[in-house]
Design a protein around this motif. Structure first.
Motif, PDB file in Angstrom:
ATOM      1  N   ILE A  30       0.846  -1.200   0.000  1.00 27.99           N
ATOM      2  CA  ILE A  30       0.000   0.000   0.000  1.00 27.99           C
ATOM      3  C   ILE A  30       0.875   1.241   0.000  1.00 27.99           C
ATOM      4  N   ARG A  31       1.883   1.271   0.865  1.00 30.80           N
ATOM      5  CA  ARG A  31       2.810   2.418   0.895  1.00 30.80           C
ATOM      6  C   ARG A  31       3.542   2.569  -0.436  1.00 30.80           C
ATOM      7  N   LEU A  32       3.997   1.459  -0.989  1.00 33.42           N
ATOM      8  CA  LEU A  32       4.728   1.477  -2.251  1.00 33.42           C
ATOM      9  C   LEU A  32       3.856   2.042  -3.370  1.00 33.42           C
ATOM     10  N   ALA A  33       2.612   1.609  -3.449  1.00 33.63           N
ATOM     11  CA  ALA A  33       1.702   2.111  -4.480  1.00 33.63           C
ATOM     12  C   ALA A  33       1.521   3.618  -4.345  1.00 33.63           C
ATOM     13  N   SER A  34       1.366   4.087  -3.134  1.00 38.93           N
ATOM     14  CA  SER A  34       1.208   5.525  -2.907  1.00 38.93           C
ATOM     15  C   SER A  34       2.477   6.286  -3.303  1.00 38.93           C
ATOM     16  N   GLN A  35       3.635   5.750  -2.924  1.00 38.52           N
ATOM     17  CA  GLN A  35       4.911   6.397  -3.265  1.00 38.52           C
ATOM     18  C   GLN A  35       5.123   6.446  -4.771  1.00 38.52           C
ATOM     19  N   ARG A  36       4.634   5.434  -5.484  1.00 40.01           N
ATOM     20  CA  ARG A  36       4.787   5.392  -6.937  1.00 40.01           C
ATOM     21  C   ARG A  36       3.812   6.326  -7.654  1.00 40.01           C
TER      22      ARG A  36
END
Length: 112
Positions: A8-14
């Protein structure tokens, strides 16, 4: 931290975002097509995020909650759909809650 929360964090950061209808948009602003996952009683929308060459699933309602509430969504006991429709991921229908709240809401609807 769980792998799901990392994704979830990775998707937001991307640069993935959510529109007012609860649909996930990729960094180009295009709707992300996902799939439906069935649990014992409910259906949930999921999307896949590529991580080290593998697609990892993310529950859309959890991603919407993260975009709405930030880190508090990852620390909350559960994510609630206020209208009890598990496929309705509009940000105004998503809240952080407890399993007790879900139980009480369901119990009250049955007894009425």
């Amino acid at each position: 931290m769980s792998k799901s929360n990392e994704m979830i964090r990775l998707a937001s950061q991307r640069g993935y975002t959510v529109n007012k209808d609860g649909e996930v948009l990729n960094p180009k602003g295009e709707k992300v097509m996902g799939s439906i996952r069935k649990t014992k009683k409910y259906f949930y929308k999921t999307i896949g995020i590529t991580y080290f060459g593998m697609s990892r699933p993310i529950l859309v309602h959890r991603f919407v909650a993260y975009k709405k509430f930030g880190e508090a969504a990852l620390e909350g006991e559960c994510i609630r759909h206020l209208n009890d429709n598990s496929l309705d991921n509009r940000p105004d229908n998503i809240d952080i809650g407890t399993y007790r709240e879900i139980f009480n809401t369901t119990k009250n609807k049955i007894s009425v």
